[in-house]
Motif scaffolding. Structure first.
Motif, PDB file in Angstrom:
ATOM      1  N   VAL A  35     -14.215   3.470  13.393  1.00  0.00           N
ATOM      2  CA  VAL A  35     -13.928   4.670  12.503  1.00  0.00           C
ATOM      3  C   VAL A  35     -12.912   3.558  11.580  1.00  0.00           C
ATOM      4  O   VAL A  35     -12.392   3.415  10.134  1.00  0.00           O
ATOM      5  CB  VAL A  35     -12.628   4.992  13.462  1.00  0.00           C
ATOM      6  CG1 VAL A  35     -11.483   5.717  11.953  1.00  0.00           C
ATOM      7  CG2 VAL A  35     -13.567   6.288  14.167  1.00  0.00           C
ATOM      8  N   ALA A  36     -12.361   2.148  11.910  1.00  0.00           N
ATOM      9  CA  ALA A  36     -11.276   1.239  11.475  1.00  0.00           C
ATOM     10  C   ALA A  36     -12.350   0.924   9.856  1.00  0.00           C
ATOM     11  O   ALA A  36     -11.705   0.884   8.802  1.00  0.00           O
ATOM     12  CB  ALA A  36     -10.697   0.273  12.046  1.00  0.00           C
ATOM     13  N   ALA A  37     -13.556  -0.001  10.030  1.00  0.00           N
ATOM     14  CA  ALA A  37     -14.306  -0.480   9.650  1.00  0.00           C
ATOM     15  C   ALA A  37     -14.695   0.604   8.194  1.00  0.00           C
ATOM     16  O   ALA A  37     -15.122   0.595   7.732  1.00  0.00           O
ATOM     17  CB  ALA A  37     -15.661  -1.174  10.197  1.00  0.00           C
ATOM     18  N   GLY A  38     -15.151   2.040   8.820  1.00  0.00           N
ATOM     19  CA  GLY A  38     -14.810   3.413   7.478  1.00  0.00           C
ATOM     20  C   GLY A  38     -14.266   3.143   6.682  1.00  0.00           C
ATOM     21  O   GLY A  38     -14.657   3.285   5.446  1.00  0.00           O
ATOM     22  N   VAL A  39     -13.596   3.320   7.351  1.00  0.00           N
ATOM     23  CA  VAL A  39     -11.619   3.853   6.536  1.00  0.00           C
ATOM     24  C   VAL A  39     -11.598   2.184   5.183  1.00  0.00           C
ATOM     25  O   VAL A  39     -11.253   2.513   4.039  1.00  0.00           O
ATOM     26  CB  VAL A  39     -10.469   4.330   6.998  1.00  0.00           C
ATOM     27  CG1 VAL A  39      -9.254   3.602   6.736  1.00  0.00           C
ATOM     28  CG2 VAL A  39     -10.331   4.705   8.035  1.00  0.00           C
ATOM     29  N   ALA A  40     -11.895   1.205   6.505  1.00  0.00           N
ATOM     30  CA  ALA A  40     -11.206  -0.168   5.222  1.00  0.00           C
ATOM     31  C   ALA A  40     -12.942  -0.016   4.291  1.00  0.00           C
ATOM     32  O   ALA A  40     -12.539  -0.536   2.965  1.00  0.00           O
ATOM     33  CB  ALA A  40     -11.417  -1.582   5.745  1.00  0.00           C
ATOM     34  N   TYR A  41     -13.703  -0.079   4.264  1.00  0.00           N
ATOM     35  CA  TYR A  41     -15.515   0.470   3.385  1.00  0.00           C
ATOM     36  C   TYR A  41     -14.567   1.391   2.652  1.00  0.00           C
ATOM     37  O   TYR A  41     -14.313   1.251   0.347  1.00  0.00           O
ATOM     38  CB  TYR A  41     -16.156   1.010   3.762  1.00  0.00           C
ATOM     39  CG  TYR A  41     -17.253   0.824   3.023  1.00  0.00           C
ATOM     40  CD1 TYR A  41     -18.498  -0.363   2.724  1.00  0.00           C
ATOM     41  CD2 TYR A  41     -17.731   2.746   2.385  1.00  0.00           C
ATOM     42  CE1 TYR A  41     -19.206   0.252   1.668  1.00  0.00           C
ATOM     43  CE2 TYR A  41     -18.970   2.467   1.738  1.00  0.00           C
ATOM     44  CZ  TYR A  41     -19.474   1.435   1.368  1.00  0.00           C
ATOM     45  OH  TYR A  41     -20.864   1.433   0.376  1.00  0.00           O
ATOM     46  N   ILE A  71       7.775   0.797   6.277  1.00  0.00           N
ATOM     47  CA  ILE A  71       7.518  -0.147   7.752  1.00  0.00           C
ATOM     48  C   ILE A  71       6.553   0.643   8.988  1.00  0.00           C
ATOM     49  O   ILE A  71       5.806   0.647   9.506  1.00  0.00           O
ATOM     50  CB  ILE A  71       8.600  -0.111   8.384  1.00  0.00           C
ATOM     51  CG1 ILE A  71       7.938  -2.213   9.029  1.00  0.00           C
ATOM     52  CG2 ILE A  71       8.726   0.281   9.820  1.00  0.00           C
ATOM     53  CD1 ILE A  71       9.292  -2.126  10.027  1.00  0.00           C
ATOM     54  N   THR A  72       6.674   2.085   8.896  1.00  0.00           N
ATOM     55  CA  THR A  72       5.328   3.065   9.584  1.00  0.00           C
ATOM     56  C   THR A  72       4.666   2.874   9.057  1.00  0.00           C
ATOM     57  O   THR A  72       3.467   3.081   9.283  1.00  0.00           O
ATOM     58  CB  THR A  72       5.733   4.223   9.622  1.00  0.00           C
ATOM     59  OG1 THR A  72       7.520   3.812  10.559  1.00  0.00           O
ATOM     60  CG2 THR A  72       5.153   4.505  10.473  1.00  0.00           C
ATOM     61  N   MET A  73       4.048   3.042   6.978  1.00  0.00           N
ATOM     62  CA  MET A  73       2.796   3.063   6.473  1.00  0.00           C
ATOM     63  C   MET A  73       2.617   1.708   6.886  1.00  0.00           C
ATOM     64  O   MET A  73       1.441   2.089   7.182  1.00  0.00           O
ATOM     65  CB  MET A  73       3.457   3.627   5.168  1.00  0.00           C
ATOM     66  CG  MET A  73       3.097   5.174   5.267  1.00  0.00           C
ATOM     67  SD  MET A  73       2.306   6.388   6.264  1.00  0.00           S
ATOM     68  CE  MET A  73       1.047   5.968   5.090  1.00  0.00           C
ATOM     69  N   ALA A  74       3.395   0.101   6.595  1.00  0.00           N
ATOM     70  CA  ALA A  74       2.358  -0.926   6.285  1.00  0.00           C
ATOM     71  C   ALA A  74       1.807  -1.063   8.143  1.00  0.00           C
ATOM     72  O   ALA A  74       0.638  -1.411   7.818  1.00  0.00           O
ATOM     73  CB  ALA A  74       3.876  -1.926   6.198  1.00  0.00           C
ATOM     74  N   SER A  75       2.390  -0.910   9.249  1.00  0.00           N
ATOM     75  CA  SER A  75       1.961  -1.078  10.830  1.00  0.00           C
ATOM     76  C   SER A  75       0.496  -0.296  11.030  1.00  0.00           C
ATOM     77  O   SER A  75      -0.250  -0.375  11.173  1.00  0.00           O
ATOM     78  CB  SER A  75       2.360  -0.409  11.501  1.00  0.00           C
ATOM     79  OG  SER A  75       4.027  -1.106  11.336  1.00  0.00           O
ATOM     80  N   ALA A  76       0.535   1.497   9.927  1.00  0.00           N
ATOM     81  CA  ALA A  76      -0.942   2.423  10.037  1.00  0.00           C
ATOM     82  C   ALA A  76      -1.604   1.666   9.589  1.00  0.00           C
ATOM     83  O   ALA A  76      -2.661   1.800  10.012  1.00  0.00           O
ATOM     84  CB  ALA A  76      -0.286   3.783  10.091  1.00  0.00           C
ATOM     85  N   TYR A  77      -1.991   1.314   8.458  1.00  0.00           N
ATOM     86  CA  TYR A  77      -2.797   0.894   7.404  1.00  0.00           C
ATOM     87  C   TYR A  77      -3.145  -0.575   8.342  1.00  0.00           C
ATOM     88  O   TYR A  77      -4.016  -1.278   7.435  1.00  0.00           O
ATOM     89  CB  TYR A  77      -2.774   0.544   5.995  1.00  0.00           C
ATOM     90  CG  TYR A  77      -2.497   1.098   5.094  1.00  0.00           C
ATOM     91  CD1 TYR A  77      -3.240   1.715   4.204  1.00  0.00           C
ATOM     92  CD2 TYR A  77      -2.176   2.432   5.567  1.00  0.00           C
ATOM     93  CE1 TYR A  77      -3.448   3.251   3.257  1.00  0.00           C
ATOM     94  CE2 TYR A  77      -2.221   4.219   4.575  1.00  0.00           C
ATOM     95  CZ  TYR A  77      -3.128   3.705   4.062  1.00  0.00           C
ATOM     96  OH  TYR A  77      -3.234   5.198   3.078  1.00  0.00           O
ATOM     97  N   GLY A  78      -1.992  -1.555   8.704  1.00  0.00           N
ATOM     98  CA  GLY A  78      -2.936  -2.600   9.716  1.00  0.00           C
ATOM     99  C   GLY A  78      -3.427  -2.270  10.364  1.00  0.00           C
ATOM    100  O   GLY A  78      -4.443  -3.935  10.446  1.00  0.00           O
ATOM    101  N   ALA A  79      -3.674  -0.809  10.743  1.00  0.00           N
ATOM    102  CA  ALA A  79      -5.048  -0.825  12.028  1.00  0.00           C
ATOM    103  C   ALA A  79      -6.430  -0.785  11.435  1.00  0.00           C
ATOM    104  O   ALA A  79      -6.838  -1.272  12.390  1.00  0.00           O
ATOM    105  CB  ALA A  79      -4.231   0.247  12.308  1.00  0.00           C
ATOM    106  N   PHE A  80      -6.095   0.158  11.047  1.00  0.00           N
ATOM    107  CA  PHE A  80      -7.242  -0.277   9.418  1.00  0.00           C
ATOM    108  C   PHE A  80      -7.811  -1.084   9.235  1.00  0.00           C
ATOM    109  O   PHE A  80      -9.002  -1.677   8.990  1.00  0.00           O
ATOM    110  CB  PHE A  80      -6.826   0.481   7.928  1.00  0.00           C
ATOM    111  CG  PHE A  80      -7.374   2.345   7.809  1.00  0.00           C
ATOM    112  CD1 PHE A  80      -7.404   3.281   8.812  1.00  0.00           C
ATOM    113  CD2 PHE A  80      -5.912   2.917   7.295  1.00  0.00           C
ATOM    114  CE1 PHE A  80      -6.906   4.046   9.647  1.00  0.00           C
ATOM    115  CE2 PHE A  80      -5.405   4.349   7.652  1.00  0.00           C
ATOM    116  CZ  PHE A  80      -5.730   4.192   8.524  1.00  0.00           C
ATOM    117  N   ALA A  81      -6.942  -2.582   8.727  1.00  0.00           N
ATOM    118  CA  ALA A  81      -7.011  -3.149   8.182  1.00  0.00           C
ATOM    119  C   ALA A  81      -7.981  -4.728   9.457  1.00  0.00           C
ATOM    120  O   ALA A  81      -8.193  -6.095   9.590  1.00  0.00           O
ATOM    121  CB  ALA A  81      -6.934  -4.129   7.653  1.00  0.00           C
TER     122      ALA A  81
END
Length: 876
Positions: free
Chosen positions: A621-627, A574-584
């Protein structure tokens, strides 16, 4: 003058009858009779003139008794709900100390109301809370003993039930026990207080309201309170639909639940007898006709026992959401809004009558469970197999799915005989489900990537991706004592040996090559990388895991270089899902929340801790990680995370050492999902030791995450959709060009320092022939002055001291002059040839070409060929 002991003291000190105490019992009864007969009448109708010392004293005693009683809110079950696809509400589970559903006046059969009044208190609608005649009669009947039974009106019984409920509502067990004992005392003092309270209540509430309160508060056996729950439990119907016979049978139970409750077959004859007595009272008071009476008496007591199942096992049985249900319960238990301590919160939760609308999406849950059952069994020989998937809504933190391979139960006796079940929730932190989390492996690479982009680097920058030995002091760490990680060195390898050399960061991420992440971290601050992880909400699932590894500042993660590429800390899905939610989600990270709303039994909103959203990383930063993570889906190891509905996805895979933990974590712009499959706990090996064995020896278990993650996300895509990820900034995706500095003539060490300072990866090209002093740098490739991508590899060549440079000015000189210049430069092997036919005459013929060319560094012993413009006629 001797002071006389007040009558009230004598009343309170009445003891059980003994041979020597009979007189005291009679005196207590007389005191009770005085108060019950004279003072009650005075209290109800104070305009009545009272005279005499005895009467005034009794009135004074009575008026000093407490008269304020707040019925308060009755304990009721709290219920979890979910919203179905059609918008309807689906009940998941009930929690209660008391099975009670409070209903209104019109929701109770008139037979029930008439039965209660006819049997328990025929003068209910005419007295003022205390039936003086019944009280006087009871006092005389009990004068010889101290069992002051009888004479309790419905109002007084209601008062006693309120006092009992007040006692039960005390969370502290010792205080609760004392208050309950006091409420149940068979003493004159308690009876007087009941009378006083009853009179007070009669002045405040209408008769129908008091009767309604009584029917909603009364105990009907076991944990069944109130007529509505009693109707459901004993006859599987609503209170408004009870027949005459059923109504009388339920009212009969209240008199003595332990002996008259009809879920015990041996009690049915006694209940039938009591029921018929009540029916006779109803007939005598004209509440039923003779025909109705005859029919009801002839009807056998035939219960249809329908228990209200409590707890999360029901949620598991019906919808496969037992672990999520337990998570909701624990979430409330952690919420200070519900009490000062976890015990208080749980106590209040089980009595509060809350309607809790949860966030769970039953369609996503159902699809995930189908895939789970198809790919990961609950039990396997040789491995304590585990699997978990959590989905959260991007931008809100709402938990949409929470599933695992082993179904839920928290009943130890059941678990002992059903090992396929578990009370441990693999999806959450320890305090929310008992799990210590799992090593997140390469899924942590996304956090290192976020820090890379935050510090101004590009995903197209070139890095060395090879496994190698690295010095610990090559990792800056501003928060550590020496400003660097350490002073030793360590070796690391890559699982993916097909990707080598110098590669773009984009490739290092997509192919999950450890060496690339090490090279990236060597250009950043280790402490700042873990600070970024903290801002994204990443933390250990349990404080016990990896406690021996170093951590600094406010992070609880292990601050070691291997963590930036291998995720050695145990973290909850659940922690990892939340963190990756920030990238998206433009960099916004939201704490997980399983609840949408809570209302009490009156429909009023109840406060609870909602999701807290903050900036984990900037939108850029989020947009770069998402890319980069989208590239991992379209061109990398996360290709299984593509959408069946064309919704853009970002994702990263991870596999821990020895293939024990296997992850897929990713998101659309609407939903983020983390899936883990692996070894849940160590198992005992043949040698008696315990270890978490590899999943690679158990069929396709190590690839199960590649089936589970899409199963959930495809439903999410279908229901919630998803947009294109924001375009990354130019800085995040452009390749930074850097001019190669001229390091010729420098020492090798100086050259390496100059080249690495501007971001190149340097390799030793060995020795070459050069005129530069032996051991000094002769050249680089690419050469000085060229512009190449930052991080690109550069080979540095050192001089062997045996070379010389072909001099300039040879073209146009005579052959002999050119030869002389070459000898001066150190070359001894010089030859001539004609440009065309003819015989060379070096004394006169001019040089038209030199091989190797002028300016070339070559070995002094090498042969130099001079091409001359020979005159062909010389041969004639």
């Amino acid at each position: 003058m001797t002071r006389q002991t007040p009558p009230s003291s004598r009343v309170r000190s009445v003891k059980p009858r003994t041979a020597g105490g009979a007189l005291g019992g009679i005196l207590g009864a007389l005191a009770m009779s005085l108060i019950a007969g004279v003072l009650v009448t005075a209290a109800v109708t104070p305009v009545v003139a009272i005279s005499g010392v005895t009467a005034n004293t009794a009135i004074d005693i009575f008026e000093k008794l407490p008269n304020h009683l707040n019925p308060g809110r009755l304990a009721e079950p709290s219920t979890l709900y979910a919203k179905a696809s059609d918008g309807s509400e689906v009940k998941l589970a009930d929690f209660y100390d008391q099975d009670r559903e409070t209903v209104g006046w019109d929701e109770i059969s008139q037979y029930v109301k008439d039965a209660a009044v006819a049997e328990e208190d025929p003068r209910f609608y005419t007295h003022g809370g205390v039936d003086v005649l019944a009280t006087a009669r009871a006092v005389l009947q009990n004068a010889a003993g101290q069992n002051l039974s009888g004479a309790s009106t419905i109002t007084m019984q209601y008062v006693r039930n309120v006092l009992i409920q007040e006692a039960i509502a005390i969370p502290d067990k010792e205080a609760q026990k004392a208050a309950y004992k006091q409420a149940m005392e068979q003493t004159t003092d308690r009876k007087l207080k009941e009378m006083r309270y009853a009179i007070s209540i009669e002045k405040q509430y209408a008769k129908d309201d008091i009767l309604l309160g009584y029917l909603n508060i009364a105990l009907f056996g076991r944990q069944i309170y109130g007529i509505q729950s009693a109707a459901h439990y004993y006859f599987n119907k609503d209170a408004k639909d009870l027949t005459l016979a059923e109504s009388a049978s339920l009212v009969a139970i209240v008199n003595n639940p332990g002996k008259l409750q009809i879920d015990v077959e041996e009690n049915i004859p006694a209940n039938t007898e009591r029921r018929n007595k009540i029916l006779a009272s109803m007939l005598n008071h004209g509440k039923v006709t003779q025909a109705q009476y005859d029919e009801a008496v002839a009807t056998p007591v035939t219960p249809q026992i329908t228990p209200r199942e409590a707890g999360c096992f029901l949620a598991e049985k019906n919808y496969g959401v037992g672990h999520f249900c337990d998570y909701v319960q624990r979430y409330i238990k952690q919420d200070a809004s519900f009490g000062d301590t976890p015990e208080d919160r749980e106590f209040n939760f089980s009595r509060g009558g809350y309607k809790i609308m949860t966030t769970i999406d039953l369609d996503m849950q159902r699809a995930g469970l189908e895939s789970m059952h198809a790919n990961v069994p609950a039990l396997m020989d040789g491995i304590n197999v585990g699997a978990a998937t959590t989905s959260v809504e991007v931008g809100t933190g709402r938990v949409l799915a929470m599933l695992q391979n082993r179904p839920y139960s928290n009943a130890q006796t059941f678990l002992d005989s059903n090992p396929a079940y578990t009370g441990i929730n693999y999806n959450t932190d320890f305090e929310y489900g008992g799990s210590n989390g799992f090593q997140v492996a390469s899924t942590f690479k996304a956090i290192t990537l976020a820090e890379w982009i935050r510090t101004g680097h590009s995903v197209r920058d070139i890095v060395n991706v090879n496994g190698r030995n690295v010095a610990e002091n090559s990792f800056r760490a501003s928060c550590m004592p020496d400003g660097v990680y350490g002073w030793g060195s360590f070796d690391f390898t890559n699982d993916n040996n097909g990707t080598k050399g110098n590669q773009p960061v984009l490739t290092a991420i997509a192919r999950s090559v450890n060496g690339g992440l090490v090279s990236m971290q060597q250009q950043m601050d280790l402490c700042e990388t873990f600070d970024t992880a903290k801002k994204l909400g990443i933390h250990r699932a349990s404080k016990q895991t990896n406690a021996d590894l170093p951590n600094y500042g406010t992070t609880d993660l292990s601050m070691v270089p291997s963590n930036v590429y291998g995720g050695i800390d145990e973290i909850a899905p659940i922690t990892m899902a939340s963190a990756y939610g920030a990238f998206a989600g433009d960099g916004t990270v939201c704490t997980p929340v399983p609840i949408d709303s809570i209302v009490d039994s009156d429909g009023k909103a109840v406060k609870f801790t909602k999701s807290k959203c903050s900036e984990g990383v900037s939108p850029e930063v989020a947009a770069g990680v998402a890319y980069a993570l989208q590239y991992a889906v379209t061109n990398g190891l996360a290709d299984h995370a593509g959408s069946a509905y064309g919704v853009p996805h970002l994702a990263k895979t991870g596999t821990s050492d020895d293939v024990i933990d296997n992850w897929t974590v990713g998101a659309s712009t609407r939903v983020a999902t983390a899936t883990w499959v692996g070894n849940a706990d160590p198992v005992q090996l043949a040698d008696g030791t315990y270890a978490r064995v590899s999943t690679q020896y158990f069929g396709n278990l190590m690839y199960a995450d590649q089936a589970l993650w899409p199963a959930v996300m495809n439903v999410a895509d279908q229901k919630y959709g998803g947009e294109a990820f924001p375009e990354p900034s130019a800085a995040a995706v452009k390749q930074t060009l850097v001019t190669v500095p001229d390091v010729k003539g420098k020492s090798f060490e100086e050259a390496v320092s100059m080249l690495t300072d501007v971001g190149f990866n340097v390799s030793d090209g060995g020795e070459v022939d050069s005129s530069v002093s032996k051991g000094m740098v002769a050249s680089t490739s690419p050469g000085a002055g060229e512009q190449i991508g930052m991080g690109a590899g550069i080979s540095v060549y050192r001089s062997n001291g045996q070379g010389a440079k072909i001099p300039e000015g040879l073209i146009g000189a005579t052959g002999d002059d050119a030869k002389s210049k070459l000898r001066d430069a150190g070359f001894d092997s010089i030859g001539f040839k004609c440009e065309a036919d003819g015989k060379a005459n070096p004394d006169k013929d001019k040089v038209v070409a030199v091989d190797p060319g002028s300016g070339t560094e070559t070995r002094k012993s090498a042969k130099i060929t001079l091409t001359l413009a020979c005159d062909a006629k010389k041969d004639d």
